[in-house]
Write a protein that holds these residues in place. Structure first.
Motif: not given
Length: 453
Positions: A70-96
């Motif tokens: 991506l850097r070589r293609l000049g596309a590095q500014e077209a992405i964003s990377v999390q500062r730290r891994f973070q993923v919400p995990v949802l459930s229909p029960s409401g327990r997140a």
């Protein structure tokens, strides 16, 4: 002065990488792509006001070769990377829950998050911690690991069915496009070692900020032309034959038959296509490539007239929804909110009618996001990739070929080749780089300069 002529067949990430490397190394390169644009399976199309990506091609910080491309293609500014891994995990029960890393040395960076993961009991979380330590001791290059599945290995280490589904499978299905009982432990070890356990920042998630056609296809076209490569789209290779010490590639460009001469050929197409193109050449292993088969990914797209969630993305348990992404900004949606549900290992969905999927997934999202119950659905559609990846099952490591073939000058590339990585953007880019190294080494050797590749 050109080092020689190389034809690269296939304009996906593997072919783009090989062509760019070779052009920058001084070869005269012609890239042939069947479609009207570069990028392979990572592409976009217009639907009304939306620019739609066919798949949700997120990546990880450990995808170093892909990020370099991506850097070589000049596309590095077209992405964003999390500062730290973070993923919400949802459930229909409401327990997140929230899966996230702390700023601690690996593997301690995940321990606080694991202790707070409400989808598992305290005993299950303790067992996961012990299993993680055992997994960290595995050699991801040990071929014996390819003889068992991830699910089998986890059960051998005492993991509960809930832990397999709610944690290990949550990540493995997305990364390997296979459920744990059908996923090679060799590839799973690569995913969890390199992607999660070995470095604290490896799993930080990156997301494109522009459509894939712009990120990959348009940027690749510009970079290749600037490097001196010739790009021919709507040009389908039909056969490859030897011609003295080189090759003839027979193709059809639009309605016109054409022929290309080359000193070397990089074949960077899916394994099913590659086997057909090599029918006239002595590549014995090609007969085995069919055993790699294919695994589907399905994406379900919903455009609402208002915002129904503030989450940019989330994983989901106990629901037909696996992962959901807010695509509103990337797609250019002028109003409302556009969500995409990504379904990996999607055999049960790939042939189902759109109406049936609507009846299943609209209520499923309403369970997760109550505001969707009052929202009006402006559009609902489905994109299907029946052959999104090869089937990353036990036993496939022995089938995946090296870049170098028995035919001098004929080189393979593609995420399905023997990269040691799963079928990902990182694997595709690494395969293209490896192919370029082999071509360069062979051409130097042919001219009397001894090198290795």
């Amino acid at each position: 002065m050109s080092r020689g002529r190389v034809v690269v067949v296939g304009g996906g990430l593997a072919g783009v990488t090989a062509a760019l490397d070779l052009a920058e190394a001084g070869f005269a390169v012609e890239l042939l792509e069947t479609r009207s644009r570069l990028g392979g399976a990572t592409y976009s199309f217009q639907r009304g006001d939306l620019v739609v990506d066919t798949g949700q091609h997120v990546f990880l910080r450990c995808y170093t070769a892909y990020l370099d491309l991506l850097r070589r293609l000049g596309a590095q500014e077209a992405i964003s990377v999390q500062r730290r891994f973070q993923v919400p995990v949802l459930s229909p029960s409401g327990r997140a829950s929230l899966l996230h890393r702390w700023n601690l040395p690996a593997p301690g960076h995940l321990l606080p998050a694991l202790l707070a993961y409400r989808q598992l009991t305290a005993a299950e979380r303790a067992r996961v911690a012990r299993t993680s330590l055992a997994l960290r001791k595995l050699d991801p290059d040990d071929p014996a690991l390819d003889e068992v599945s991830l699910g089998e290995w986890l059960r051998q280490h005492g993991e509960s069915p809930r832990a397999v589904t709610a944690l290990w499978g949550l990540l493995a299905v997305a990364a390997l496009n296979a459920v744990p009982d059908e996923a090679s432990m060799l590839l799973a070890a690569k995913v969890f070692r390199t992607g999660v356990l070995d470095r604290s920042d490896s799993a930080d998630i990156g997301i494109p900020r522009v459509p894939l056609a712009q990120l990959h296809g348009d940027a690749a076209q510009r970079a290749l032309l600037a490097a001196g490569a010739e790009v021919r789209v709507r040009c389908r290779a039909r056969a490859i034959r030897r011609a003295g010490a080189g090759f003839h590639v027979f193709a059809k460009e639009g309605a016109t038959s054409c022929e290309f001469s080359a000193d070397a050929v990089v074949l960077a197409v899916p394994h099913q296509v590659a086997a057909g193109l090599l029918a006239d050449l002595p590549v014995p292993g090609a007969a085995q490539w069919a055993r790699l088969s294919a695994a589907p990914i399905v994406n379900v797209h919903l455009h609402y007239d208002r915002q129904v969630t503030g989450l940019p993305m989330a994983a989901v348990l106990d629901s037909p929804v696996q992962w959901v992404f807010d695509r509103s900004a990337i797609s250019g949606a002028p109003h409302g909110q556009y969500l995409a549900i990504s379904l990996s290992a999607a055999e049960e969905y790939v042939d189902r009618r759109t109406e049936d999927l609507r009846a299943l997934f609209v209520p499923a999202l309403q369970q997760l996001f109550p505001r969707a119950r009052q929202a009006r659905l402006l559009d609902f559609f489905v994109t299907r990739e029946p052959s999104a990846t090869f089937r990353q099952a036990p036993g496939t490591a022995a089938i995946r070929p090296d870049a170098r073939t028995p035919v001098p000058g004929l080189v393979l590339a593609g995420a399905w080749t023997g990269t040691g990585w799963p079928d990902t953007t990182e694997g595709a880019v690494r395969s293209g780089a490896r192919a370029a190294q082999v071509v360069t080494a062979d051409q130097r050797r042919h001219h009397g300069v001894e090198v290795t590749a």
